[in-house]
Design an enzyme around this catalytic site. Structure first.
Site, PDB file in Angstrom:
ATOM      1  N   HIS A 156       0.788  -1.432  -0.090  1.00  0.00           N
ATOM      2  CA  HIS A 156       0.120  -0.105  -0.023  1.00  0.00           C
ATOM      3  C   HIS A 156       0.863   1.338   0.094  1.00  0.00           C
ATOM      4  O   HIS A 156       0.415   2.289   0.640  1.00  0.00           O
ATOM      5  CB  HIS A 156      -0.737   0.081   1.234  1.00  0.00           C
ATOM      6  CG  HIS A 156      -1.782  -1.322   1.320  1.00  0.00           C
ATOM      7  ND1 HIS A 156      -2.808  -1.519   0.773  1.00  0.00           N
ATOM      8  CD2 HIS A 156      -1.440  -2.377   2.442  1.00  0.00           C
ATOM      9  CE1 HIS A 156      -3.145  -2.759   1.421  1.00  0.00           C
ATOM     10  NE2 HIS A 156      -2.265  -3.306   2.265  1.00  0.00           N
ATOM     11  N   SER A 277      15.042  21.680 -15.737  1.00  0.00           N
ATOM     12  CA  SER A 277      14.059  22.151 -15.978  1.00  0.00           C
ATOM     13  C   SER A 277      14.386  23.431 -16.668  1.00  0.00           C
ATOM     14  O   SER A 277      15.696  24.126 -16.644  1.00  0.00           O
ATOM     15  CB  SER A 277      13.158  22.489 -14.852  1.00  0.00           C
ATOM     16  OG  SER A 277      12.708  23.571 -14.800  1.00  0.00           O
ATOM     17  N   LYS A 283      16.349  21.611 -10.474  1.00  0.00           N
ATOM     18  CA  LYS A 283      15.680  20.254 -10.853  1.00  0.00           C
ATOM     19  C   LYS A 283      16.796  19.433 -11.754  1.00  0.00           C
ATOM     20  O   LYS A 283      17.674  19.701 -12.279  1.00  0.00           O
ATOM     21  CB  LYS A 283      14.508  20.583 -12.115  1.00  0.00           C
ATOM     22  CG  LYS A 283      13.418  21.078 -11.707  1.00  0.00           C
ATOM     23  CD  LYS A 283      12.923  19.935 -10.514  1.00  0.00           C
ATOM     24  CE  LYS A 283      11.478  20.262 -10.244  1.00  0.00           C
ATOM     25  NZ  LYS A 283      10.547  19.514 -11.274  1.00  0.00           N
ATOM     26  N   GLU A 290      10.005   8.320 -16.912  1.00  0.00           N
ATOM     27  CA  GLU A 290       8.753   8.999 -17.082  1.00  0.00           C
ATOM     28  C   GLU A 290       8.126   8.828 -18.641  1.00  0.00           C
ATOM     29  O   GLU A 290       7.132   8.278 -18.500  1.00  0.00           O
ATOM     30  CB  GLU A 290       8.595  10.402 -16.749  1.00  0.00           C
ATOM     31  CG  GLU A 290       8.761  10.903 -15.118  1.00  0.00           C
ATOM     32  CD  GLU A 290       8.946  12.251 -14.934  1.00  0.00           C
ATOM     33  OE1 GLU A 290       8.157  13.115 -15.106  1.00  0.00           O
ATOM     34  OE2 GLU A 290      10.001  12.892 -14.507  1.00  0.00           O
ATOM     35  N   TYR A 317      -8.497 -13.322 -46.186  1.00  0.00           N
ATOM     36  CA  TYR A 317      -7.932 -11.900 -46.173  1.00  0.00           C
ATOM     37  C   TYR A 317      -8.980 -10.829 -46.406  1.00  0.00           C
ATOM     38  O   TYR A 317     -10.010 -11.014 -47.319  1.00  0.00           O
ATOM     39  CB  TYR A 317      -6.892 -11.919 -47.201  1.00  0.00           C
ATOM     40  CG  TYR A 317      -6.226 -10.564 -47.246  1.00  0.00           C
ATOM     41  CD1 TYR A 317      -5.276 -10.112 -46.489  1.00  0.00           C
ATOM     42  CD2 TYR A 317      -6.717  -9.396 -48.112  1.00  0.00           C
ATOM     43  CE1 TYR A 317      -4.670  -8.972 -46.387  1.00  0.00           C
ATOM     44  CE2 TYR A 317      -6.075  -8.111 -48.170  1.00  0.00           C
ATOM     45  CZ  TYR A 317      -4.951  -7.967 -47.076  1.00  0.00           C
ATOM     46  OH  TYR A 317      -4.517  -6.798 -47.260  1.00  0.00           O
TER      47      TYR A 317
HETATM   48  N1  ARG Z   1      -0.588  -4.298 -48.578  1.00  0.00           N
HETATM   49  C1  ARG Z   1      -1.411  -5.478 -48.336  1.00  0.00           C
HETATM   50  C2  ARG Z   1      -1.431  -5.878 -46.805  1.00  0.00           C
HETATM   51  O1  ARG Z   1      -0.509  -5.547 -46.166  1.00  0.00           O
HETATM   52  C3  ARG Z   1      -1.039  -6.831 -49.104  1.00  0.00           C
HETATM   53  C4  ARG Z   1      -2.171  -7.748 -49.393  1.00  0.00           C
HETATM   54  C5  ARG Z   1      -3.150  -7.106 -50.268  1.00  0.00           C
HETATM   55  N2  ARG Z   1      -3.963  -8.067 -50.777  1.00  0.00           N
HETATM   56  C6  ARG Z   1      -5.219  -7.734 -51.401  1.00  0.00           C
HETATM   57  N3  ARG Z   1      -5.904  -8.972 -51.806  1.00  0.00           N
HETATM   58  N4  ARG Z   1      -5.325  -6.876 -51.504  1.00  0.00           N
HETATM   59  O2  ARG Z   1      -2.386  -6.255 -46.169  1.00  0.00           O
END
Ligand code: ARG
Length: 460
Positions: A156, A277, A283, A290, A317
């Site tokens: 504490h 400072s 200082k 920090e 993706y």
């Molecule tokens: N610059 C893109 C990334 O970093 C690469 C992949 C792009 N792929 C696509 N199908 N557009 O994700």
């Protein structure tokens, strides 16, 4: 400029979209990994007779010259080609013609970027492990010099029981050994080569994924193409390990800031690691600590940013995933920078053992030991606790310490007290008696130092 994808899309991309879409400014730093990955891919395509040996040679020569030119600052890359992957492909085709156009056979930018990111991050993790080991070494060395330096331990933020500076520093050394093993664990789960996953559904070409993996230093290949192109767990795991490490650095920063305050006076940064400072001539500020405490927020922010990017994404993706790089790179850069400056700051920190000793003498840090004295004479701990509470109150009224209280006062409250009480509550004895494994006694801390010395040796 004609895009690599021109075909379905006929008109020029709007400039705003170009700027919005490009990631070259961020992913440029992966050029080495991109080239390395492309070289391995090309060699495999040749070995599998998917492209001719002549093309492979042209690709390898072309990529090698691009690598050199990038490193010498001799190429001009353009955000028109969106990212580092397409820039390199454009350059290659400019230099070697049709062979360059064959490189992307059986590959997509989706598995390409997943690969580059893994390669880049794995290299950085190895660097982070080395830096953390170096910092831990400093903590261990400084602890070794202060096995006998008594200081107050707190709960504490109230003085609680005496410990040693060695014990205190080794607490942090132990935290950083967990950070190091966390980074090592990240590496294990990163060690899967995603190339061959294609855009999402792998490829019909007879590629040899294991050959590519081996060439690039991976020990395994990913098991599912959908997962391979859309997994960023390895980034999240690293960000979470880095967040925890920054939390440790931030806690240590807080200690240092407190120790360097006039109120505490346990330490002072070496002049080279302190700042002044602009207005207050007296200082000497612990800015490094920090700023490290402050930068912790930034690393946490990166973790939360990427977790949030990933949370609603369907397979496979999605362009959202391009947003993985800034937080990952920023977190790595931040931790590297913090460790780089924190290590010499800690190495040169001026400790003030006299002030620590004085502080440990005040605040009744030996009250538990005083109670234990009675317990050793057969009294139940709870009763002893009550009696020492009375003695502490008495001392506070008199403005003295338990050591200063005459034996007659002890005996007036409890006749069990004898002259040996002063030995039992002497700070050195209180510390030395805490010699169980993990305790603050010099022997126990020395054993911990030895164990972490071995931890270090196993890794260097
Ligand atoms: N610059 C893109 C990334 O970093 C690469 C992949 C792009 N792929 C696509 N199908 N557009 O994700």
């Amino acid at each position: 400029m004609k895009k690599l994808w021109a075909g379905r899309i006929q008109t020029e991309t709007n400039d705003l979209v170009n700027d919005f879409n490009e990631s070259l400014s961020v992913d440029f730093r992966m050029y080495k990994q991109d080239i390395e990955g492309s070289m391995a891919h090309a060699v495999m395509l040749g070995a599998q007779r998917i492209i001719s040996q002549k093309d492979v040679e042209a690709i390898l020569d072309g990529l090698q010259s691009i690598l050199q030119d990038i490193e010498n600052g001799e190429v001009e890359l353009s955000t028109d080609a969106e990212d580092i992957h397409m820039n390199i492909e454009v350059l290659l085709t400019e230099r070697i013609g049709d062979a360059g156009r064959r490189l992307h056979t059986a590959r997509s930018r989706n598995d390409q970027v997943a690969l580059d990111m893994r390669l880049y991050v794995m290299e950085e993790v190895r660097r982070l492990i080395k830096l953390t080991l170096g910092f831990q070494r400093v903590l261990i060395d400084r602890a070794q010099d202060h096995l006998h330096t008594i200081m107050p331990g707190y709960t504490h933020l109230q003085r609680a029981q005496p410990v040693t500076l060695g014990h205190y520093l080794m607490a942090y050394a132990e935290m950083f050994s967990r950070d190091i093993t966390r980074l090592e664990d990240c590496l294990k789960r990163m060690d899967f080569c995603p190339l061959g996953a294609g855009a999402l559904a792998a490829t019909t070409y007879p590629i040899d994924r294991k050959m590519v993996a081996k060439k690039l230093g991976f020990s395994k290949i990913t098991a599912n193409s959908l997962d391979a192109v859309s997994d960023r767990d390895f980034c999240l795991e690293l960000l979470s390990a880095l967040s925890i490490m920054m939390m440790h650095l931030s806690r240590l920063s807080e200690e240092i800031i407190f120790w360097c305050s006039w109120e505490c006076g346990f330490a002072e940064p070496n002049d080279a690691f302190a700042t002044g400072s602009s207005i207050m001539p007296q200082k000497k500020n612990p800015d490094v600590a920090e700023l490290t405490r402050g930068k912790t927020g930034r690393v946490y922010g990166s973790l939360i940013a990427l977790l949030t990017v990933m949370k609603g994404l369907p397979l496979a993706y999605n362009k959202d995933m391009q947003e993985d790089k800034e937080p990952v790179f920023d977190a790595i850069d931040t931790v590297v920078q913090c460790l780089a400056v924190f290590t010499p700051m800690m190495e040169t920190m001026i400790f003030k053992p006299d002030n620590m000793r004085k502080a440990a003498a005040k605040g009744f840090l030996n009250a538990t030991d005083c109670a234990d004295y009675l317990v050793k004479k057969g009294m139940p701990f709870r009763d002893a606790y009550g009696i020492v509470g009375q003695l502490v109150r008495e001392s506070i009224n008199k403005g003295c310490t338990l050591e200063d209280l005459p034996l007659s006062e002890y005996q007036a409250i409890c006749p069990e007290f004898g002259p040996y009480i002063y030995e039992a509550i002497a700070l050195e004895n209180c510390v030395n008696a805490r010699s169980v494994p993990g305790g603050p006694a010099p022997d126990a801390v020395a054993a911990h130092i030895e164990a972490l010395g071995k931890f270090q040796k196993d890794r260097i």
